[in-house]
Enzyme design. Structure first.
Site, PDB file in Angstrom:
ATOM      1  N   GLU A 136      -3.694 -22.974 -34.201  1.00 25.85           N
ATOM      2  CA  GLU A 136      -5.011 -22.372 -34.237  1.00 25.85           C
ATOM      3  C   GLU A 136      -5.354 -21.700 -32.919  1.00 25.85           C
ATOM      4  OE1 GLU A 136      -6.954 -26.100 -35.086  1.00 25.85           O
ATOM      5  OE2 GLU A 136      -7.884 -25.987 -33.116  1.00 25.85           O
ATOM      6  N   CYS A 166       0.588 -32.307 -30.353  1.00 29.81           N
ATOM      7  CA  CYS A 166       0.558 -32.738 -28.956  1.00 29.81           C
ATOM      8  C   CYS A 166       1.043 -34.173 -28.825  1.00 29.81           C
ATOM      9  CB  CYS A 166      -0.845 -32.620 -28.369  1.00 29.81           C
ATOM     10  SG  CYS A 166      -0.859 -32.905 -26.582  1.00 29.81           S
ATOM     11  N   CYS A 186      -8.897 -36.719 -29.993  1.00 33.47           N
ATOM     12  CA  CYS A 186      -8.479 -35.331 -30.227  1.00 33.47           C
ATOM     13  C   CYS A 186      -7.705 -35.221 -31.533  1.00 33.47           C
ATOM     14  CB  CYS A 186      -7.625 -34.863 -29.050  1.00 33.47           C
ATOM     15  SG  CYS A 186      -6.834 -33.264 -29.331  1.00 33.47           S
ATOM     16  N   CYS A 200      -4.186 -38.124 -27.375  1.00 31.47           N
ATOM     17  CA  CYS A 200      -5.525 -38.578 -26.983  1.00 31.47           C
ATOM     18  C   CYS A 200      -6.278 -39.092 -28.212  1.00 31.47           C
ATOM     19  CB  CYS A 200      -6.296 -37.443 -26.315  1.00 31.47           C
ATOM     20  SG  CYS A 200      -5.505 -36.879 -24.810  1.00 31.47           S
ATOM     21  N   CYS A 210      -9.264 -18.665 -26.930  1.00 31.96           N
ATOM     22  CA  CYS A 210      -8.657 -19.969 -26.701  1.00 31.96           C
ATOM     23  C   CYS A 210      -7.325 -20.018 -27.451  1.00 31.96           C
ATOM     24  CB  CYS A 210      -9.644 -21.023 -27.203  1.00 31.96           C
ATOM     25  SG  CYS A 210      -8.992 -22.674 -27.159  1.00 31.96           S
ATOM     26  N   SER A 240      -5.526 -25.455 -19.069  1.00 31.74           N
ATOM     27  CA  SER A 240      -6.137 -26.787 -19.098  1.00 31.74           C
ATOM     28  C   SER A 240      -5.054 -27.825 -19.352  1.00 31.74           C
ATOM     29  CB  SER A 240      -7.187 -26.833 -20.210  1.00 31.74           C
ATOM     30  OG  SER A 240      -7.713 -28.139 -20.339  1.00 31.74           O
ATOM     31  N   SER A 287      -8.308 -32.263 -17.730  1.00 35.18           N
ATOM     32  CA  SER A 287      -9.080 -33.142 -18.611  1.00 35.18           C
ATOM     33  C   SER A 287      -8.959 -34.566 -18.090  1.00 35.18           C
ATOM     34  CB  SER A 287      -8.529 -33.050 -20.041  1.00 35.18           C
ATOM     35  OG  SER A 287      -8.579 -31.717 -20.483  1.00 35.18           O
ATOM     36  N   LEU A 288     -10.032 -35.064 -17.524  1.00 32.31           N
ATOM     37  CA  LEU A 288      -9.987 -36.393 -16.902  1.00 32.31           C
ATOM     38  C   LEU A 288     -10.382 -37.457 -17.930  1.00 32.31           C
ATOM     39  CD1 LEU A 288      -9.201 -37.201 -14.052  1.00 32.31           C
ATOM     40  CD2 LEU A 288     -11.627 -37.385 -13.499  1.00 32.31           C
ATOM     41  N   ASN A 289     -11.576 -37.345 -18.448  1.00 33.86           N
ATOM     42  CA  ASN A 289     -12.022 -38.158 -19.596  1.00 33.86           C
ATOM     43  C   ASN A 289     -12.127 -39.654 -19.353  1.00 33.86           C
ATOM     44  OD1 ASN A 289     -12.038 -35.776 -21.094  1.00 33.86           O
ATOM     45  ND2 ASN A 289      -9.914 -36.036 -21.707  1.00 33.86           N
ATOM     46  N   CYS A 310     -10.626 -28.875 -30.426  1.00 36.71           N
ATOM     47  CA  CYS A 310      -9.179 -28.859 -30.368  1.00 36.71           C
ATOM     48  C   CYS A 310      -8.483 -29.421 -31.612  1.00 36.71           C
ATOM     49  CB  CYS A 310      -8.847 -29.707 -29.152  1.00 36.71           C
ATOM     50  SG  CYS A 310      -7.156 -29.892 -28.772  1.00 36.71           S
TER      51      CYS A 310
HETATM   52  N1  SAH Z   1      -4.002 -30.460 -23.679  1.00 33.26           N
HETATM   53  C1  SAH Z   1      -4.866 -29.773 -22.796  1.00 33.26           C
HETATM   54  C2  SAH Z   1      -5.489 -28.520 -23.389  1.00 33.26           C
HETATM   55  C3  SAH Z   1      -5.957 -28.574 -24.799  1.00 33.26           C
HETATM   56  S1  SAH Z   1      -7.284 -29.691 -25.131  1.00 33.26           S
HETATM   57  C4  SAH Z   1      -5.942 -30.702 -22.272  1.00 33.26           C
HETATM   58  O1  SAH Z   1      -6.094 -31.793 -22.808  1.00 33.26           O
HETATM   59  O2  SAH Z   1      -6.603 -30.323 -21.321  1.00 33.26           O
HETATM   60  C5  SAH Z   1      -8.686 -28.782 -24.520  1.00 33.26           C
HETATM   61  C6  SAH Z   1      -9.910 -29.635 -24.260  1.00 33.26           C
HETATM   62  O3  SAH Z   1     -10.483 -30.098 -25.476  1.00 33.26           O
HETATM   63  C7  SAH Z   1      -9.620 -30.866 -23.407  1.00 33.26           C
HETATM   64  O4  SAH Z   1     -10.486 -30.904 -22.300  1.00 33.26           O
HETATM   65  C8  SAH Z   1      -9.926 -32.013 -24.351  1.00 33.26           C
HETATM   66  O5  SAH Z   1     -10.364 -33.133 -23.619  1.00 33.26           O
HETATM   67  C9  SAH Z   1     -10.971 -31.403 -25.270  1.00 33.26           C
HETATM   68  N2  SAH Z   1     -11.113 -32.082 -26.558  1.00 33.26           N
HETATM   69  C10 SAH Z   1     -10.138 -32.567 -27.336  1.00 33.26           C
HETATM   70  N3  SAH Z   1     -10.655 -33.148 -28.451  1.00 33.26           N
HETATM   71  C11 SAH Z   1     -11.999 -33.014 -28.371  1.00 33.26           C
HETATM   72  C12 SAH Z   1     -13.093 -33.408 -29.220  1.00 33.26           C
HETATM   73  N4  SAH Z   1     -12.885 -34.043 -30.361  1.00 33.26           N
HETATM   74  N5  SAH Z   1     -14.331 -33.100 -28.817  1.00 33.26           N
HETATM   75  C13 SAH Z   1     -14.555 -32.441 -27.658  1.00 33.26           C
HETATM   76  N6  SAH Z   1     -13.566 -32.033 -26.829  1.00 33.26           N
HETATM   77  C14 SAH Z   1     -12.297 -32.330 -27.175  1.00 33.26           C
HETATM   78 FE1  SF4 Z   2      -3.116 -33.080 -26.294  1.00 31.34          FE
HETATM   79 FE2  SF4 Z   2      -5.180 -32.065 -24.909  1.00 31.34          FE
HETATM   80 FE3  SF4 Z   2      -5.526 -33.069 -27.389  1.00 31.34          FE
HETATM   81 FE4  SF4 Z   2      -4.994 -34.711 -25.391  1.00 31.34          FE
HETATM   82  S1  SF4 Z   2      -6.806 -33.407 -25.589  1.00 31.34           S
HETATM   83  S2  SF4 Z   2      -4.027 -34.750 -27.417  1.00 31.34           S
HETATM   84  S3  SF4 Z   2      -3.622 -33.496 -24.171  1.00 31.34           S
HETATM   85  S4  SF4 Z   2      -4.317 -31.278 -26.857  1.00 31.34           S
END
Ligand code: SAH
Ligand code: SF4
Length: 359
Positions: free
Chosen positions: A96, A116, A123, A120, A109, A193, A216-218, A337
């Site tokens: 996508e 992946c 995600c 996470c 984007c 990112s 992405s720290l989270n 994402c």
């Molecule tokens: N893998 C990379 C880039 C793709 S994800 C990364 O993790 O940075 C891009 C962004 O989307 C990341 O910051 C991730 O934390 C965020 N993201 C993923 N799932 C999400 C969700 N369900 N709600 C909000 N942001 C989300």
């Molecule tokens: Fe992969 Fe980024 Fe999604 Fe984490 S947030 S699973 S690193 S795409």
């Protein structure tokens, strides 16, 4: 389609390889530059459009070569103008990509992988599991299709690698795609990112021409991070923060820290205070992203209330941290994402029944 495989794909070839190809055809070197220009700058969709090539050459290229653009298989527009695309690669892999209208420009984007391996917990792409790496031409192909579909050529665009996948797990192809994108978009307008792949962060920092960096720290403790982002737990927070400290930043630039806020998981005031402590030595701006929920792939996870989001942001702002809250764009087209791809996967499993939006 079968025929395409006997023809040579010219889309996404670096100029040096295109030059070899044209030398092989017995054509002068400037033809390679012309075609490269048509593909990378003018985003031509066919050899016929390449109007300064002699007709006999256009004809020959059509017989012997092709431009391997992905196919748009789904396009959904949200009320705020966000358009989400599902794009099918030549081998059938679907990824996508999203176009978001912003103030004075559009942000595109793109996906770096089809799935992946970081996994996470918040995600949808992570829930889909590891997918294959995309080739540079497949990343650039997303850009070409979105730009053409939205008629954006010549307009200001930003590009972010925030679609599916972890760009730094596909380092070489992402870097090769930056060269192609760089023909029309300044690297200052491109952001990669990452979930925090420390060795590759260093490699990115050593590139002569670097994109902007978002991390992405989270999470604010290693334990929490290992739970939320298992695939990057091998690089604990001290190593990641040290890598950010040594990352070479141009004057006036900052690293973007992304922090997805999830109710009751990482949204306490304690988390906010720890975040301040972790980030104080760094030149960063923080983007708080309230979780985009998905009842099927992310059951039990929700964004915090507005009050809690403001309180969290307030702690950062009071400590002098540059902070903003990113409002979900195109929630109803599943803009977070991997969400559209997740829905398409669900549909495939359900035997291809008509799509019913879940959000
Ligand atoms: N893998 C990379 C880039 C793709 S994800 C990364 O993790 O940075 C891009 C962004 O989307 C990341 O910051 C991730 O934390 C965020 N993201 C993923 N799932 C999400 C969700 N369900 N709600 C909000 N942001 C989300
Ligand atoms: Fe992969 Fe980024 Fe999604 Fe984490 S947030 S699973 S690193 S795409």
């Amino acid at each position: 389609m079968t025929e395409s495989f006997s023809r040579r794909n010219l889309m996404g070839l670096p100029l040096a390889e295109l030059s070899e190809y044209f030398a092989g055809l017995g054509e002068p070197p400037f033809r390679a530059r012309q075609v490269y220009h048509w593909i990378c700058r003018r985003l031509a969709g066919s050899f016929q459009e390449m109007s300064d090539l002699p007709q006999r050459l256009r004809q020959r290229l059509e017989e012997e070569a092709f431009l391997a653009d992905p196919e748009i298989v789904e396009r959904r527009q949200a009320a705020d103008g966000t358009v989400k695309y599902a794009l099918r690669m030549l081998d059938g892999t679907v990824v996508e990509a999203v176009v978001m209208p912003m103030d004075g420009h559009h942000t595109l984007c793109l996906s770096a992988q089809a799935g992946c391996a970081v996994g996470c917990r918040f995600c949808v792409t992570g829930a889909l599991g590891a997918g294959r790496n995309l080739r540079a031409f497949e990343i650039f192909g997303q850009f070409r299709q979105l730009m053409r579909d939205q008629k954006l050529l010549g307009q200001r665009v930003n590009v972010v690698f925030m679609g599916m996948g972890e760009p730094l797990f596909n380092f070489d192809q992402v870097v090769a795609s930056l060269a192609l994108l760089g023909e029309t978009v300044s690297l200052r307008r491109i952001t990669v990112s990452t979930a925090g792949v420390v060795p590759k962060l260093d490699a990115l920092g050593q590139l002569p021409r670097r994109p902007n960096l978002a991390v992405s720290l989270n999470a604010t403790t290693d334990e929490q991070r290992a739970r939320l982002m298992p695939g990057v737990a091998r690089w604990p927070l001290p190593a990641l923060l040290e890598a950010l400290r040594r990352y070479p930043l141009e004057r006036g630039r900052r690293i973007t820290i992304e922090y997805v806020l999830i109710a009751e998981i990482n949204d306490s005031l304690m988390d906010a205070k720890r975040l301040v402590r972790l980030l104080t030595p760094l030149r960063v701006k923080v983007n708080l992203i309230p979780l985009n929920p998905d009842p099927v792939y992310l059951p039990g996870l929700a964004p915090p209330s507005e009050e809690r989001i403001s309180a969290f942001a307030g702690v950062l702002a009071a400590a002098g941290v540059n902070v903003s809250v990113r409002r979900s764009k195109g929630l109803e087209v599943a803009a977070a994402c991997g969400q559209l791809r997740g829905q398409l996967a669900g549909r495939a499993r359900n035997g291809g029944l008509a799509f019913l939006p879940r959000l």
